[in-house]
Design an enzyme around this catalytic site. Structure first.
Site, PDB file in Angstrom:
ATOM      1  CB  CYS A 138     -26.672  15.320 -13.733  1.00  0.00           C
ATOM      2  SG  CYS A 138     -25.859  16.867 -14.065  1.00  0.00           S
ATOM      3  CG  ASP A 140      15.111  -1.427   2.381  1.00  0.00           C
ATOM      4  OD1 ASP A 140      16.230  -0.989   2.696  1.00  0.00           O
ATOM      5  OD2 ASP A 140      14.491  -2.266   3.046  1.00  0.00           O
ATOM      6  CG  ASP A 151      10.802  -4.772   4.244  1.00  0.00           C
ATOM      7  OD1 ASP A 151      10.906  -3.595   4.662  1.00  0.00           O
ATOM      8  OD2 ASP A 151      11.435  -5.725   4.732  1.00  0.00           O
ATOM      9  CB  CYS A 200     -25.422  16.955 -10.883  1.00  0.00           C
ATOM     10  SG  CYS A 200     -26.672  17.783 -11.902  1.00  0.00           S
TER      11      CYS A 200
END
Length: 694
Positions: free
Chosen positions: A11, A391, A588, A14
């Site tokens: 379900c 970067d 990095d 549920c």
């Protein structure tokens, strides 16, 4: 938090109720339940409490360990019941329409048998949930609609609704299971055993029992079970399971090797450097398994919507059943039938299942390509991506430095300058320091570096070393100028390391780096994906950063930034952006944790083996290809597009058939076909996220 599988969770709504109930427990505030992955993420000590809640809300479900799954048998059992019910329904229809004078009792027996065979599970679960006060789920809706149809004499329609619903649930289960296999394939990385060398014998052990320092043997075709360093042997290794790249890598004695790599030719012996739970494979599996439980805003909205939507539909159906007859004088039976049609149409399965499944498929596809997303929210954020900040060193450039020129002051020898620079950088892990030490070792292998007493590395500036009264500095021009040492500006696009001793400037070493292959292509793909602005941040000198920025045609660049200044620049960019747009920072993983965490989306590139990057980033690229960033954006765009398609399609069809049902245009047959059809179409559409078109 630990993730467990849930067996028997049929379900979809549920799953939402279980999650809501778990969150009410102390210590379970971050608990999540995923219907798409059939899993629950809870505190490791809270399994018993969670088990009680799961069984109370969904009586046929329970928490199990991944190894204990029996789903295939359950699907076969459901298929058998569907076929048996279909045969009984067909027999009843034949008896009713083709066999003249067939007894009414026979038809009732056949139809009721067909109904009970296929609907018994749904009906009993609906009753159990209602007794426990948990109503308003699809089991309840189907039970009320079909029992109502039986009571007003619509036998074949009652059976047809339950049969089509069961067929839809079975096909959805198959589709969801197919999607989960993509993560199950990744869990095949988890090693079953390790071959440990003990003296002259080899013993197979559970990888979790192998200690650091043990020697393990890995043969050709086998997967490396634990991280370590090769002690003997050499081989090619297939790293595609971790990086998504099929190009083999050669490893030999002294090289680091990671769990998950596959040995391709030869046998190697590996000295274990990490316990199993700290290995690369264990961390990746934990990250990917947890990702499916970290829901996107869209998923959370659908969960809240479903919780409110179903009760409203139930009360609307009751109103349609009993209010219009009081006004129009029509027979109550007509309006009860229309109300039952509404109940059948209104099941929210299409949304509750397909939306999480769509996100799950996107995360799964990304993981196959070496892109690890920590949650579905990353997909939503990437869809709104406006600015990407890179970067420089190790991200857009290779980060593999080499000394290209040594420029000493008058009276200073080249080897003296290189020696002092190598001495100052003796304990630094920075790639520039490694290149200086390597150059010294290759040029003067017979001369050893004399150790200094103290070393002090200042990130973004350089290194200070002291021995007695001698003080040695190596780093940027700004570093030496801060120490009141006069350094002339040098016009060069390379990285410069200036050296001084006891306040006297001795010269500089010029170090070169190269752009990564595919960096320019990756930037162009980002622009094609709709990224408006590309920004470059670096701690390097202006001339060097300008050269890289020019080569890659970035929009804006900033040089000579310290780590905290990078964070400040990202904050400035965030303030200047339009509301609703996002910013990603790509680094990095070396010294980038603060800015990775400050950006909307932190992307760590080449993070294989980097603990800090995996912890700080939202998305982890296991290789160092710049194109991986644009690939992540493509996957996010496609996933989000499919999710929105499912939401719009399901809502439009539901609204149309709700109207048809209310005005008596749609029958119960048409209602169930529309409901099941929408759910199946949405689920099948969601599974398209597992594939990425070129």
């Amino acid at each position: 938090m630990k993730t467990y599988q849930i067996e028997g969770l049929d379900c979809a709504s549920c799953a939402i109720k279980i999650e809501t109930a778990l969150k009410r427990l102390d210590g379970f505030e971050d608990a999540t339940v995923s219907f798409a992955t059939q899993s629950v993420s809870i505190p490791s000590r809270g399994v018993d409490q969670a088990q009680k809640i799961v069984k109370r809300i969904e009586p046929g479900a329970h928490i199990v360990l991944p190894e204990a799954k029996k789903e295939e048998g359950r699907l076969h059992s459901e298929l058998f019941r569907i076929l048996a019910s279909a045969v009984l329904l067909a027999s009843g229809l034949i008896a009713e329409h083709l066999v003249a004078g067939s007894p009414v009792l026979l038809r009732w027996i056949l139809f009721l048998s067909a109904y009970l065979v296929v609907g018994y599970t749904v009906f009993t679960q609906a009753i159990q949930s209602s007794i426990r006060g948990r109503i308003f789920d699809e089991m309840f809706l189907m039970s009320i609609a079909t029992v109502g149809a039986l009571l007003i004499g619509q036998l074949e329609e009652a059976v047809g609704v339950m049969l089509f619903y069961a067929v839809g649930e079975w096909v959805q289960g198959k589709a969801v299971r197919k999607s989960r296999r993509s993560i199950a394939a990744l869990t095949a990385l988890r090693p079953d055993s390790a071959r440990v060398v003990v003296g002259r014998t080899v013993r197979e052990m559970n990888p979790q029992d192998v200690q650091i320092g043990s020697l393990i043997q890995v043969r050709s075709g086998e997967r490396v079970p634990l991280d370590g360093v090769i002690q003997s042997g050499s081989s090619r290794v297939d790293t595609s399971a971790l990086t998504g790249e099929s190009v083999p890598r050669v490893v030999q004695e002294g090289d680091e090797i990671l769990s998950g790599f596959i040995i391709d030719g030869g046998t190697v012996q590996v000295r274990v450097t990490k316990r199993y739970e700290q290995t690369e494979v264990a961390r990746i599996l934990t990250l990917v398994e947890d990702a499916a439980n970290k829901k996107a805003p869209t998923e959370r909205f659908i969960s809240r919507f479903a919780a409110v939507y179903t009760p409203i539909i139930v009360f609307l159906s009751l109103s349609i059943a009993f209010v219009p007859p009081l006004i129009t004088g029509d027979p109550v039976r007509i309006w009860i039938y229309r109300a039952l049609v509404l109940l059948v149409i209104s099941c929210p399965c299409a949304l509750v299942i397909s939306v999480p499944l769509g996100y799950f498929g996107g995360i799964s596809l990304a993981s196959k390509k070496g892109i690890l997303m920590k949650g579905a929210s990353s997909i939503d954020a990437l869809k709104k991506l406006d600015t990407v900040v890179f970067d420089k060193t190790g991200t857009l450039t290779r980060g593999e430095f080499s000394v290209v020129r040594i420029v000493p002051e008058k009276g200073i020898e080249e080897h003296t300058l290189l020696l002092l620079a190598a001495t100052a950088e003796a304990h630094s892990s920075h790639p520039i320091a490694e290149s200086i030490r390597k150059a010294y070792a290759e040029t003067y292998p017979e001369l050893e570096i004399t150790a200094y007493e103290t070393y002090n590395e200042q990130k973004g500036f350089g290194v200070e070393a002291e021995r007695g009264s001698e003080r040695l500095l190596a780093g940027s021009r700004r570093f030496l100028m801060r120490e009141r040492i006069s350094v002339e500006e040098v016009n060069s696009s390379s990285t410069l390391v200036h050296v001084a001793r006891n306040g006297e400037y001795l010269g500089y070493i010029e170090i070169a780096d190269e752009l990564k292959e595919g960096a320019l292509k990756g930037i162009r793909k980002l622009r094609k994906a709709g990224v408006r602005q590309i920004v470059l941040l670096s701690g390097d000198r202006e001339a060097q950063v300008a050269s890289v920025a020019s080569s890659l045609s970035v929009d804006t660049w900033y040089s000579q930034l310290l780590p905290h200044e990078k964070v400040e620049k990202v904050e400035e960019l965030l303030k200047s952006m339009k509301k609703g747009k996002t910013l990603a920072f790509v680094g990095d993983g070396v010294n980038d944790a603060p800015v990775l965490m400050r950006s909307d989306i932190g992307i760590a590139m080449g993070a294989l083996g980097s603990d800090a990057a995996i912890e700080a980033a939202d998305i982890v690229l296991m290789d160092d290809r710049v194109e991986g960033v644009s690939e992540a954006v493509r996957i996010a765009h496609r996933t989000r597009k499919i999710v929105i398609q499912n939401i719009i399609f399901a809502l439009l069809v539901k609204l149309a058939f709700l109207s048809f049902g209310a005005f008596g245009i749609a029958t119960m047959w048409e209602a169930v076909i529309a409901d099941v059809g929408v759910a199946l179409a949405a689920v099948l559409n969601a599974t398209r996220t597992l594939r990425l078109r070129r």
